[in-house]
Design a protein around this motif. Structure first.
Motif, mmCIF file in Angstrom:
data_model
loop_
_atom_site.group_PDB
_atom_site.id
_atom_site.type_symbol
_atom_site.label_atom_id
_atom_site.label_comp_id
_atom_site.label_asym_id
_atom_site.label_seq_id
_atom_site.Cartn_x
_atom_site.Cartn_y
_atom_site.Cartn_z
ATOM 1 N N TYR A 47 0.803 -1.227 0.000
ATOM 2 C CA TYR A 47 0.000 0.000 0.000
ATOM 3 C C TYR A 47 0.833 1.274 0.000
ATOM 4 O O TYR A 47 0.593 2.177 -0.782
ATOM 5 C CB TYR A 47 -0.951 0.024 1.201
ATOM 6 C CG TYR A 47 -1.793 1.295 1.227
ATOM 7 C CD1 TYR A 47 -2.864 1.446 0.352
ATOM 8 C CD2 TYR A 47 -1.480 2.342 2.088
ATOM 9 C CE1 TYR A 47 -3.617 2.612 0.338
ATOM 10 C CE2 TYR A 47 -2.231 3.515 2.091
ATOM 11 C CZ TYR A 47 -3.292 3.649 1.219
ATOM 12 O OH TYR A 47 -4.019 4.796 1.207
ATOM 13 N N GLY A 55 -2.320 1.684 -4.877
ATOM 14 C CA GLY A 55 -2.368 0.932 -3.637
ATOM 15 C C GLY A 55 -3.571 0.011 -3.604
ATOM 16 O O GLY A 55 -4.542 0.194 -4.330
ATOM 17 N N LYS A 56 -3.505 -1.000 -2.760
ATOM 18 C CA LYS A 56 -4.620 -1.932 -2.650
ATOM 19 C C LYS A 56 -4.817 -2.343 -1.200
ATOM 20 O O LYS A 56 -3.955 -2.108 -0.350
ATOM 21 C CB LYS A 56 -4.376 -3.159 -3.511
ATOM 22 C CG LYS A 56 -3.152 -3.970 -3.127
ATOM 23 C CD LYS A 56 -2.978 -5.162 -4.062
ATOM 24 C CE LYS A 56 -1.763 -5.995 -3.680
ATOM 25 N NZ LYS A 56 -1.591 -7.162 -4.570
#
Length: 203
Positions: free
Chosen positions: A115, A123-124
């Protein structure tokens, strides 16, 4: 008090413990100014622990002066419950600190690569490592670190400060979750339903 006189006036030890516990803050980013308030409170707590354990037992002096009698070891100063459980408090602190540092480090490793490094891509939601079970491992780590300090060397300032620090990190965690919901929407909501905030399977 004579038993533990060797603990005091060791200012090198005060500096050592302050630096060691303070290093945990390097694994948490501060994107906003408000994020620094819990960190400042955490460092104040660490200073209270280090100074009263190796510098000067200020709490014991203050309370003894107020009530007009000396406090026994383990009551608002010194090894908590030492006469009842020996050095168990110290061992508990070591165990909690080890767990805390693992949780903080694992959380940092996973979120840094998934992230924080937004320049490498979008980002995840991080769901690996400790994030499979809890959403705020760094804050869990700080609470475990400070709780261990209290169990080993409880003092009046630490007992007063701990609930306020816990509340600060809880509020910060809630704020971050609102930000994540804004950024990731349903994906984060589903992740939130499957995990706990601070302690796996509990809360």
């Amino acid at each position: 008090m004579e038993t533990f006189q060797s603990h005091y006036h060791q200012w090198g030890a005060v500096l050592f413990f302050t630096v060691i516990y303070g290093l945990a803050l390097l694994f948490v980013p501060f994107y906003r100014k408000m994020d620094r308030k819990p960190a400042t409170a955490y460092m104040a707590f660490v200073l209270a622990f280090a100074i009263e354990m190796h510098g000067i037992p200020m709490s014991m002096y203050l309370v003894s002066w107020i009530i007009g009698r000396n406090l026994p070891e383990g009551v608002l100063w010194g090894h908590t419950l030492f006469h009842q459980i020996g050095y168990t408090g110290m061992y508990i602190n070591i165990i909690l600190s080890t767990i805390a540092l693992f949780v903080i480090g694992n959380g940092w490793y996973n979120i840094y690569h998934k992230y924080w490094s937004l320049q490498k891509g979008k980002g995840k939601v991080v769901k690996t490592g400790v994030y499979r079970y809890i959403r705020h491992p760094q804050y869990t780590g700080f609470m475990l670190l400070t709780l261990g300090m209290i169990i080993q060397w409880a003092t009046l300032p630490m007992l007063i400060m701990w609930p306020f620090i816990a509340r600060m990190y809880y509020r910060l965690a809630k704020k971050e979750e609102r930000d994540m919901l804004t950024e990731f929407g349903e994906e984060y909501m589903m992740y939130k339903r499957k995990t706990k905030m601070f302690l796996p399977f509990i809360v």
